[in-house]
Design a protein around this motif. Structure first.
Motif, PDB file in Angstrom:
ATOM      1  N   UNK A  50      -2.360  71.914  10.396  1.00  0.00           N
ATOM      2  CA  UNK A  50      -3.673  71.727   9.787  1.00  0.00           C
ATOM      3  C   UNK A  50      -3.633  72.169   8.329  1.00  0.00           C
ATOM      4  N   UNK A  51      -2.820  73.191   8.041  1.00  0.00           N
ATOM      5  CA  UNK A  51      -2.651  73.676   6.669  1.00  0.00           C
ATOM      6  C   UNK A  51      -1.200  73.467   6.246  1.00  0.00           C
ATOM      7  N   UNK A 232      -7.193  85.223   2.830  1.00  0.00           N
ATOM      8  CA  UNK A 232      -7.883  83.937   2.823  1.00  0.00           C
ATOM      9  C   UNK A 232      -6.892  82.850   3.216  1.00  0.00           C
ATOM     10  N   UNK A 233      -7.032  82.282   4.427  1.00  0.00           N
ATOM     11  CA  UNK A 233      -6.048  81.279   4.873  1.00  0.00           C
ATOM     12  C   UNK A 233      -6.125  79.969   4.108  1.00  0.00           C
ATOM     13  N   UNK A 316      -6.660  82.465  12.627  1.00  0.00           N
ATOM     14  CA  UNK A 316      -6.275  81.215  11.979  1.00  0.00           C
ATOM     15  C   UNK A 316      -4.766  81.178  11.814  1.00  0.00           C
ATOM     16  N   UNK A 317      -4.208  79.984  11.850  1.00  0.00           N
ATOM     17  CA  UNK A 317      -2.773  79.811  11.630  1.00  0.00           C
ATOM     18  C   UNK A 317      -2.538  78.460  10.955  1.00  0.00           C
ATOM     19  N   UNK A 320      -2.659  75.418  13.592  1.00  0.00           N
ATOM     20  CA  UNK A 320      -3.913  75.178  14.316  1.00  0.00           C
ATOM     21  C   UNK A 320      -5.158  75.225  13.456  1.00  0.00           C
ATOM     22  N   UNK A 321      -5.098  75.873  12.299  1.00  0.00           N
ATOM     23  CA  UNK A 321      -6.332  76.167  11.587  1.00  0.00           C
ATOM     24  C   UNK A 321      -7.076  77.289  12.293  1.00  0.00           C
ATOM     25  N   UNK A 322      -8.384  77.398  12.059  1.00  0.00           N
ATOM     26  CA  UNK A 322      -9.176  78.456  12.663  1.00  0.00           C
ATOM     27  C   UNK A 322      -9.514  78.140  14.115  1.00  0.00           C
TER      28      UNK A 322
END
Length: 375
Positions: A50-51, A232-233, A316-317, A320-322
């Motif tokens: 996702x990120x 801050x992810x 969050x990762x 996966x995102x949050x």
């Protein structure tokens, strides 16, 4: 599945403290300790999800901390005590490693930071009336980089009703410098971080029953943070959050049906108020609590069985995102043996029932974990 991150670490500490009575009213005390931490961290990287992904990296890091404190205590009267003194803390941290942006293309990622902090403090404790104790303190911290910070604290305890009822209230300010990790890490560090400050208060009541064998307590607390240091992810960086408020209640109970058996229970609820549009704070549950039972079959042996509950948390990762992590229950056991006046042997087993849970996304609990210590 990707290869796992690998980390090894060693910690060592040495400390000494002591005091001497100059007169019947004056006492001088001192404390000193040395702390050293070394670790090696290797990561194969994280593929984009996702990120954006994180490249492979390795780092050998160390932190040393020296602390020394000296203070004087003046027992002016039976109802008035004054403490004043100074302390010093020196920290030295460094990291040597690399980030691999492409196969065979490694960029060094090293940093070295150090700082010295000198503090002075004073405290007054007074008992103006029977059952009432008031405590006030002031402290000034002066780091070698940045502005000095003065913080104050005030608290009061009032015991009455034949010492079975206890009211308590506290108000104070806090000051926290960014860690070397938050300042210097090559991927997530931010050298522009400001110190974190806070203002907090709490008040509560404790009531004893059954000649003190049963005690119940409740406390309300509120903490206001300015420039809270957080990750801050979205930008993958340590940042200062402008303003965060946490408030909640804590309930405690203690029951000793006999001298051999003791029961404890606690539950905490925390409400987090963060700026609109910001992500929730990571890995911080609204609800948590536990129950433990301690059995003392003999004076030298103590066994504790503890149940821990941690409510749902946000994390969050990159892949996966949050997302929310499920609540979990865990059971631990600890056996402590006072083999001699200066020898304590302890055996602990964490997660005795092998509960499956994650404190962070993708990091499962290690399962049944035995630990043995000798002190």
């Amino acid at each position: 599945l990707r290869d796992r991150d690998q980390k090894s670490a060693t910690d060592s500490a040495f400390g000494i403290d002591g005091g001497v009575a100059i007169t019947t009213d004056w006492t001088l005390r001192g404390t000193a300790y040395l702390y050293d931490h070394d670790d090696t961290f290797t990561s194969p990287g994280i593929a984009p999800g996702v990120r954006d992904g994180v490249p492979p990296r390795k780092a050998d890091s160390s932190l040393t901390r020296d602390y020394v404190s000296g203070y004087a205590v003046w027992q002016a009267t039976r109802a008035l005590a004054v403490t004043f003194g100074a302390d010093y803390q020196g920290e030295d941290g460094k990291s040597n490693g690399y980030i691999e942006f492409a196969p065979g293309f490694q960029v060094p990622s090293s940093f070295k930071l150090d700082r010295d902090i000198v503090g002075v403090f004073g405290e007054v404790q007074v008992e103006p009336a029977s059952g009432l104790t008031i405590l006030g303190s002031v402290r000034n911290d002066n780091p070698d980089v940045g502005d000095s910070q003065t913080t104050t604290r005030v608290g009061a305890v009032y015991t009455f009703n034949s010492d079975t009822t206890r009211l308590h209230a506290n108000w104070g300010q806090g000051f926290k410098l960014p860690s070397f990790f938050a300042l210097g890490h090559p991927l997530v560090g931010n050298p522009d971080l400001k110190p974190e400050t806070s203002e907090s208060y709490d008040f509560g009541v404790e009531q004893a029953f059954l000649d003190g064998r049963l005690q119940l307590g409740a406390t309300y607390f509120n903490n206001d943070y300015e420039d809270l240091i957080d990750f801050d992810p979205e930008i993958f960086l340590q940042v200062n959050r402008d303003s965060v408020t946490t408030s909640g209640v804590e309930f405690e109970a203690r029951y000793d049906p006999s001298t051999e058996l003791g029961l404890r229970a606690n539950v905490t609820y925390i409400d987090y108020q963060i700026p609109r549009g910001a992500d929730p704070l990571r890995q911080r549950p609204d609800w948590s609590g536990g129950i433990d039972a301690t059995w003392r079959p003999m004076a030298s042996v103590e066994t504790t069985l503890a149940w821990l509950y941690v409510g749902e948390t946000y994390d969050t990762s990159i892949p996966t995102g949050g997302m929310d992590l499920d609540a979990y229950n865990r059971v631990d056991v600890n056996v402590r043996w006072q083999a001699a006046d200066s020898l304590v042997v302890a055996l602990a087993v964490d997660n005795l029932l092998n509960a499956h849970y994650e404190d962070a996304i993708g990091f499962e609990a290690p399962g049944i974990l035995p630990r043995l210590s000798v002190r």
